[in-house]
Design a protein around this motif. Structure first.
Motif, PDB file in Angstrom:
ATOM      1  N   SER A   1      -3.254  40.627  -3.968  1.00 36.92           N
ATOM      2  CA  SER A   1      -3.311  41.864  -3.183  1.00 36.92           C
ATOM      3  C   SER A   1      -4.582  42.665  -3.434  1.00 36.92           C
ATOM      4  CB  SER A   1      -2.074  42.710  -3.493  1.00 36.92           C
ATOM      5  OG  SER A   1      -1.846  42.793  -4.899  1.00 36.92           O
ATOM      6  N   LYS A   2      -5.601  42.041  -4.020  1.00 39.22           N
ATOM      7  CA  LYS A   2      -6.872  42.761  -4.230  1.00 39.22           C
ATOM      8  C   LYS A   2      -7.387  43.305  -2.910  1.00 39.22           C
ATOM      9  CE  LYS A   2      -9.628  38.623  -3.691  1.00 39.22           C
ATOM     10  NZ  LYS A   2      -9.692  37.318  -4.359  1.00 39.22           N
ATOM     11  N   THR A   3      -7.936  44.503  -2.950  1.00 40.56           N
ATOM     12  CA  THR A   3      -8.469  45.257  -1.802  1.00 40.56           C
ATOM     13  C   THR A   3      -7.387  45.786  -0.840  1.00 40.56           C
ATOM     14  OG1 THR A   3      -8.847  43.544  -0.099  1.00 40.56           O
ATOM     15  CG2 THR A   3     -10.534  43.753  -1.821  1.00 40.56           C
ATOM     16  N   ARG A   4      -6.137  45.455  -1.087  1.00 39.05           N
ATOM     17  CA  ARG A   4      -5.072  45.923  -0.167  1.00 39.05           C
ATOM     18  C   ARG A   4      -4.492  47.235  -0.669  1.00 39.05           C
ATOM     19  NH1 ARG A   4      -6.056  41.970   3.625  1.00 39.05           N
ATOM     20  NH2 ARG A   4      -6.490  40.093   2.452  1.00 39.05           N
ATOM     21  N   PRO A   5      -4.107  48.104   0.251  1.00 40.59           N
ATOM     22  CA  PRO A   5      -3.505  49.371  -0.181  1.00 40.59           C
ATOM     23  C   PRO A   5      -2.083  49.155  -0.720  1.00 40.59           C
ATOM     24  CG  PRO A   5      -3.456  49.195   2.210  1.00 40.59           C
ATOM     25  CD  PRO A   5      -4.236  48.010   1.706  1.00 40.59           C
ATOM     26  N   PRO A   6      -1.621  50.113  -1.530  1.00 36.95           N
ATOM     27  CA  PRO A   6      -0.269  50.006  -2.094  1.00 36.95           C
ATOM     28  C   PRO A   6       0.821  49.800  -1.037  1.00 36.95           C
ATOM     29  CG  PRO A   6      -1.455  51.806  -3.149  1.00 36.95           C
ATOM     30  CD  PRO A   6      -2.340  51.293  -2.044  1.00 36.95           C
ATOM     31  N   GLU A   7       0.609  50.365   0.173  1.00 42.67           N
ATOM     32  CA  GLU A   7       1.647  50.182   1.217  1.00 42.67           C
ATOM     33  C   GLU A   7       1.846  48.707   1.545  1.00 42.67           C
ATOM     34  OE1 GLU A   7      -0.687  52.843   0.755  1.00 42.67           O
ATOM     35  OE2 GLU A   7      -1.322  52.667   2.857  1.00 42.67           O
ATOM     36  N   ASP A   8       0.764  47.928   1.525  1.00 47.28           N
ATOM     37  CA  ASP A   8       0.895  46.496   1.822  1.00 47.28           C
ATOM     38  C   ASP A   8       1.733  45.804   0.741  1.00 47.28           C
ATOM     39  OD1 ASP A   8      -0.742  47.036   3.945  1.00 47.28           O
ATOM     40  OD2 ASP A   8      -2.271  45.535   3.452  1.00 47.28           O
ATOM     41  N   ILE A   9       1.527  46.245  -0.499  1.00 46.57           N
ATOM     42  CA  ILE A   9       2.301  45.656  -1.598  1.00 46.57           C
ATOM     43  C   ILE A   9       3.772  46.037  -1.446  1.00 46.57           C
ATOM     44  CG2 ILE A   9       2.615  45.691  -4.108  1.00 46.57           C
ATOM     45  CD1 ILE A   9      -0.416  46.048  -4.376  1.00 46.57           C
ATOM     46  N   ARG A  10       4.012  47.297  -1.101  1.00 46.53           N
ATOM     47  CA  ARG A  10       5.394  47.731  -0.869  1.00 46.53           C
ATOM     48  C   ARG A  10       6.071  46.917   0.242  1.00 46.53           C
ATOM     49  NH1 ARG A  10       6.589  52.585  -3.475  1.00 46.53           N
ATOM     50  NH2 ARG A  10       4.735  53.888  -3.538  1.00 46.53           N
ATOM     51  N   ASN A  11       5.321  46.646   1.293  1.00 47.92           N
ATOM     52  CA  ASN A  11       5.888  45.867   2.395  1.00 47.92           C
ATOM     53  C   ASN A  11       6.252  44.456   1.946  1.00 47.92           C
ATOM     54  OD1 ASN A  11       5.643  47.994   4.140  1.00 47.92           O
ATOM     55  ND2 ASN A  11       3.715  47.292   5.043  1.00 47.92           N
ATOM     56  N   ALA A  12       5.355  43.819   1.210  1.00 48.98           N
ATOM     57  CA  ALA A  12       5.654  42.473   0.714  1.00 48.98           C
ATOM     58  C   ALA A  12       6.831  42.524  -0.256  1.00 48.98           C
ATOM     59  CB  ALA A  12       4.416  41.875   0.039  1.00 48.98           C
ATOM     60  N   TYR A  13       6.856  43.576  -1.079  1.00 53.15           N
ATOM     61  CA  TYR A  13       7.960  43.750  -2.029  1.00 53.15           C
ATOM     62  C   TYR A  13       9.289  43.879  -1.283  1.00 53.15           C
ATOM     63  CZ  TYR A  13      10.426  45.676  -6.127  1.00 53.15           C
ATOM     64  OH  TYR A  13      11.300  45.896  -7.156  1.00 53.15           O
ATOM     65  N   GLY A  14       9.240  44.605  -0.191  1.00 54.41           N
ATOM     66  CA  GLY A  14      10.442  44.772   0.629  1.00 54.41           C
ATOM     67  C   GLY A  14      10.942  43.452   1.194  1.00 54.41           C
ATOM     68  N   ALA A  15      10.036  42.485   1.304  1.00 52.81           N
ATOM     69  CA  ALA A  15      10.420  41.148   1.777  1.00 52.81           C
ATOM     70  C   ALA A  15      10.711  40.212   0.606  1.00 52.81           C
ATOM     71  CB  ALA A  15       9.306  40.570   2.644  1.00 52.81           C
ATOM     72  N   GLY A  16      10.878  40.773  -0.583  1.00 58.07           N
ATOM     73  CA  GLY A  16      11.310  39.972  -1.717  1.00 58.07           C
ATOM     74  C   GLY A  16      10.214  39.457  -2.630  1.00 58.07           C
ATOM     75  N   GLN A  17       8.949  39.769  -2.334  1.00 58.99           N
ATOM     76  CA  GLN A  17       7.858  39.285  -3.178  1.00 58.99           C
ATOM     77  C   GLN A  17       7.780  40.093  -4.477  1.00 58.99           C
ATOM     78  OE1 GLN A  17       5.985  36.624  -2.771  1.00 58.99           O
ATOM     79  NE2 GLN A  17       4.803  37.042  -4.614  1.00 58.99           N
ATOM     80  N   ARG A  18       7.660  39.427  -5.620  1.00 57.80           N
ATOM     81  CA  ARG A  18       7.652  40.135  -6.909  1.00 57.80           C
ATOM     82  C   ARG A  18       6.395  39.895  -7.739  1.00 57.80           C
ATOM     83  NH1 ARG A  18      10.647  42.402  -4.489  1.00 57.80           N
ATOM     84  NH2 ARG A  18      12.804  43.049  -4.867  1.00 57.80           N
ATOM     85  N   LEU A  19       5.641  38.827  -7.481  1.00 51.93           N
ATOM     86  CA  LEU A  19       4.443  38.521  -8.262  1.00 51.93           C
ATOM     87  C   LEU A  19       3.212  38.927  -7.454  1.00 51.93           C
ATOM     88  CD1 LEU A  19       6.628  36.760  -9.619  1.00 51.93           C
ATOM     89  CD2 LEU A  19       4.963  34.904  -9.737  1.00 51.93           C
TER      90      LEU A  19
ATOM     91  N   GLY B   1      -1.155  39.622  -7.609  1.00 51.91           N
ATOM     92  CA  GLY B   1      -2.385  39.343  -8.334  1.00 51.91           C
ATOM     93  C   GLY B   1      -3.492  40.290  -7.920  1.00 51.91           C
ATOM     94  N   GLU B   2      -4.278  40.729  -8.903  1.00 54.28           N
ATOM     95  CA  GLU B   2      -5.382  41.660  -8.659  1.00 54.28           C
ATOM     96  C   GLU B   2      -6.631  41.156  -9.376  1.00 54.28           C
ATOM     97  OE1 GLU B   2      -5.553  44.558  -6.914  1.00 54.28           O
ATOM     98  OE2 GLU B   2      -3.486  44.532  -6.175  1.00 54.28           O
ATOM     99  N   SER B   3      -7.820  41.522  -8.825  1.00 56.71           N
ATOM    100  CA  SER B   3      -9.084  41.053  -9.395  1.00 56.71           C
ATOM    101  C   SER B   3      -9.968  42.169  -9.930  1.00 56.71           C
ATOM    102  CB  SER B   3      -9.913  40.326  -8.330  1.00 56.71           C
ATOM    103  OG  SER B   3      -9.224  39.229  -7.841  1.00 56.71           O
ATOM    104  N   TYR B   4      -9.760  43.396  -9.462  1.00 53.29           N
ATOM    105  CA  TYR B   4     -10.635  44.508  -9.845  1.00 53.29           C
ATOM    106  C   TYR B   4      -9.819  45.462 -10.696  1.00 53.29           C
ATOM    107  CZ  TYR B   4     -12.985  42.389  -5.885  1.00 53.29           C
ATOM    108  OH  TYR B   4     -13.547  41.483  -5.022  1.00 53.29           O
ATOM    109  N   VAL B   5     -10.244  45.642 -11.959  1.00 44.35           N
ATOM    110  CA  VAL B   5      -9.387  46.313 -12.935  1.00 44.35           C
ATOM    111  C   VAL B   5      -9.054  47.748 -12.530  1.00 44.35           C
ATOM    112  CG1 VAL B   5      -9.299  47.179 -15.293  1.00 44.35           C
ATOM    113  CG2 VAL B   5     -10.023  44.850 -14.869  1.00 44.35           C
ATOM    114  N   GLN B   6     -10.068  48.538 -12.171  1.00 44.42           N
ATOM    115  CA  GLN B   6      -9.767  49.948 -11.900  1.00 44.42           C
ATOM    116  C   GLN B   6      -8.874  50.101 -10.680  1.00 44.42           C
ATOM    117  OE1 GLN B   6     -10.334  52.480 -14.031  1.00 44.42           O
ATOM    118  NE2 GLN B   6      -8.892  53.466 -12.623  1.00 44.42           N
ATOM    119  N   GLU B   7      -9.174  49.336  -9.639  1.00 39.44           N
ATOM    120  CA  GLU B   7      -8.319  49.365  -8.449  1.00 39.44           C
ATOM    121  C   GLU B   7      -6.882  48.987  -8.816  1.00 39.44           C
ATOM    122  OE1 GLU B   7      -9.593  46.580  -5.304  1.00 39.44           O
ATOM    123  OE2 GLU B   7      -7.470  46.377  -4.805  1.00 39.44           O
ATOM    124  N   ALA B   8      -6.751  47.993  -9.669  1.00 39.19           N
ATOM    125  CA  ALA B   8      -5.421  47.513 -10.043  1.00 39.19           C
ATOM    126  C   ALA B   8      -4.655  48.571 -10.832  1.00 39.19           C
ATOM    127  CB  ALA B   8      -5.547  46.231 -10.859  1.00 39.19           C
TER     128      ALA B   8
END
Ligand code: PLP
Length: 232
Positions: free
Chosen positions: A37-55, A57-64
């Motif tokens: 999910s590098k470069t993606r906003p938290p809302e995108d992660i929430r959406n994937a989470y809502g579909a059952g995704q739990r793992l 991955g991030e590449s940029y420490v401060q963003e993460a």
């Protein structure tokens, strides 16, 4: 991308994984999906989470770190997949559950020393350069065994397996050759007694070839979230 699209894409990627498992005689469910999910906003992660995704991955420490703080209430396993410069290890040891890109002993020692007390050891993979001169990151195949036994001894990390990012190579058969190098090393290390259970291999473009060669965790970004957002 709206929620509907992320959920649809996730379903599509899960389908590709299941199809490849069946085609290459891998047990159903033996390949885990890491959503990069590098470069993606938290809302995108929430959406994937809502579909059952739990793992994730991030590449940029401060963003993460910012996203991990924002999404603190969710039951997410955070994987660091970016390069591990020495000025990054402290934050990775503190905020992540996994680091996939250990390619030398020095950053591994730092991760081990910097892992906060009271946390379980940080799960790590050794990144292997399976593409020779075409790629600079990753330990040389000949160096992996020595590195693996040294990392295995460190108290603050737990060596789980190997990871690779092959140079982009055209066809399926060439992709398989790269992943086969990784799997051969993995099999040899297990044969020598290291308790490894993870082959972190395969991305959006080559996950079938990776699964054919034993991948247990595919790292998928664009296949779930769409084309990458340019980092400013
Ligand atoms: C960005 C990234 C991925 C995801 O790549 P896609 O081609 O978008 O699926 C996987 N692994 C690592 C290490 C990455 O940095």
């Amino acid at each position: 991308m709206d929620m509907h699209n992320i959920q649809e894409s996730l379903t599509g990627i899960r389908g590709r994984i299941a199809t490849a498992e069946a085609r290459y005689q891998r047990p159903a469910g033996s390949v885990r999906l890491l959503a990069v999910s590098k470069t993606r906003p938290p809302e995108d992660i929430r959406n994937a989470y809502g579909a059952g995704q739990r793992l994730f991955g991030e590449s940029y420490v401060q963003e993460a770190i910012d996203k991990i703080a924002t999404l603190g209430g969710l039951d997410i396993e955070w994987h660091f997949v970016g390069p591990l410069q020495s000025n990054k290890t402290r934050a990775v040891a503190r905020h992540f559950d996994w680091a996939h890109s250990v390619d030398r002993l020095k950053p591994a020692r730092r991760l081990s020393e910097q892992r906060p007390e009271g946390k379980t050891p940080l799960n790590v993979c050794i990144q292997v350069n399976v593409s020779g001169e075409e790629s600079k990151s990753g330990a040389a195949p000949a160096a992996v065994e020595g590195l693996a036994f040294a990392v295995h001894e460190l108290p603050g990390v737990r060596l789980r397996g190997l990871m690779c990012i092959p140079a982009r190579s055209g066809g399926f058969d060439r992709q398989r050759v790269s992943f086969r190098i990784l799997e051969d090393i993995y099999t040899r290390l297990r044969g020598r007694g290291l308790p490894l259970d993870t082959l972190s291999a395969g991305m959006t473009g080559d996950l079938e070839a990776a699964i054919a060669e034993g991948s247990t965790m595919v790292r998928v970004g664009t296949g779930i979230f769409g084309p990458r957002i340019k980092k400013r």
